[in-house]
Design an enzyme around this catalytic site. Structure first.
Site, PDB file in Angstrom:
ATOM      1  N   ASP A  18       0.827  -1.204   0.000  1.00  0.00           N
ATOM      2  CA  ASP A  18       0.000   0.000   0.000  1.00  0.00           C
ATOM      3  C   ASP A  18       0.863   1.257   0.000  1.00  0.00           C
ATOM      4  O   ASP A  18       1.896   1.314   0.673  1.00  0.00           O
ATOM      5  CB  ASP A  18      -0.906  -0.001   1.233  1.00  0.00           C
ATOM      6  CG  ASP A  18      -2.036   1.003   1.125  1.00  0.00           C
ATOM      7  OD1 ASP A  18      -2.383   1.392  -0.011  1.00  0.00           O
ATOM      8  OD2 ASP A  18      -2.571   1.398   2.170  1.00  0.00           O
ATOM      9  N   ASN A  72     -10.018  -1.636  -6.339  1.00  0.00           N
ATOM     10  CA  ASN A  72      -9.088  -0.878  -7.181  1.00  0.00           C
ATOM     11  C   ASN A  72      -9.485  -0.933  -8.654  1.00  0.00           C
ATOM     12  O   ASN A  72      -9.223   0.015  -9.404  1.00  0.00           O
ATOM     13  CB  ASN A  72      -7.666  -1.420  -7.056  1.00  0.00           C
ATOM     14  CG  ASN A  72      -7.085  -1.275  -5.666  1.00  0.00           C
ATOM     15  OD1 ASN A  72      -6.178  -2.023  -5.296  1.00  0.00           O
ATOM     16  ND2 ASN A  72      -7.589  -0.324  -4.884  1.00  0.00           N
TER      17      ASN A  72
END
Length: 276
Positions: free
Chosen positions: A51, A99
């Site tokens: 991340d 995403n």
């Protein structure tokens, strides 16, 4: 002292301080490495939530695509660290089902990267020298054909290996994985001629576990997430019930070997009781 000699002296002092900090960090990293190797207890299955690529790019004042490139380079580094330590299995989460719903231009760029990197991994000497079996887990039905082909080729070329197991979680979501596992179990029961009442009566947690994407390797015992976010965001929800977690403040592209070793040392110091 005149201005020019003063500036030169300051530059020299700065270089000396930088070199000293680098030497201290290197020494600390070596000590950490010895401690981790001496302790001996390493994760059987390491989960990595990669991340912070976009925020890294934003903080550095560069385009988000540059952040993803740095993130890819870091993933290759961390693979090498895992190989050096002999970690048996790792799952890296590179793209979630959420995403996929981002800006289409960004998703298209990511798909190009997956195509390129899957083909690179299929040719990577480290993969073949260490017998790494690579598998892509997640929902890929809507991926472009070239990406599906590249992922399939990577899996095919490493399917016979018995060394480290590397799962690439792409188009992955923990809830979706559980739903897929339940569907697979129900379909199997239907094929065996079971009634719905019989399926309900006999359902056990193991029935779900055996249909998960990576059911043939142990559940992750240690999960690292970078970027300072303190949540799983759906990563291996079923499998992580007894996982140990480690949240690191640094963005993924800035994740250093010393950060990795600190995390492992922290894991080695924990008393895992598994609810007992």
């Amino acid at each position: 002292m005149p201005a020019k000699p003063l500036k030169n002296a300051l530059r020299t002092a700065q270089k000396t301080r930088t070199a000293a900090r680098g030497a201290l960090l290197w020494g600390y990293e070596q000590r950490l490495s010895r401690e981790v190797k001496t302790h001996g207890r390493l994760p059987r299955h390491l989960g990595l939530i990669l991340d912070g690529n976009r925020r890294f790019a934003r903080a550095a004042g560069v385009q988000r695509e540059v952040g993803y490139e740095f993130g890819i380079d870091k993933a290759h580094e961390v693979l090498q660290w895992c190989l050096e330590l002999g970690i048996p299995a790792a799952t890296i989460w590179v793209l979630s089902t959420d995403n996929v719903r981002r800006d289409p231009e960004e998703v298209a760029h990511l798909m190009q990267l997956f195509d390129r990197e899957a083909r690179n991994l299929a040719r990577d000497p480290r993969i073949h020298a260490n017998g790494v079996r690579v598998r892509a887990i997640g929902q890929h039905e809507n991926f472009p054909p070239n990406v599906l082909e590249a992922l399939s080729e990577l899996e095919r070329k490493t399917a016979h290996y018995t060394g480290m197991r590397l799962n690439i979680a792409v188009g992955y979501g923990g809830r979706e994985e559980i739903v897929d596992a339940v569907k697979a179990h129900l379909l199997q029961q239907q094929q065996e001629g079971k009634t719905l009442a019989e399926v309900i009566e006999g359902l056990q947690p193991e029935d779900i576990s055996r249909h998960l994407y990576a059911a043939d390797i142990p559940d992750p015992d240690f999960i690292i997430r970078t970027s300072g976010e303190i949540r799983l965001s759906g990563f291996m929800l079923w499998q992580s019930v007894y996982s140990e977690y480690y949240f690191c403040d640094v963005y993924w592209p800035g994740f250093r070997r010393v950060d990795f070793l600190r995390a492992l040392r922290d894991f080695q110091g924990r008393d895992r009781r598994f609810g007992k």
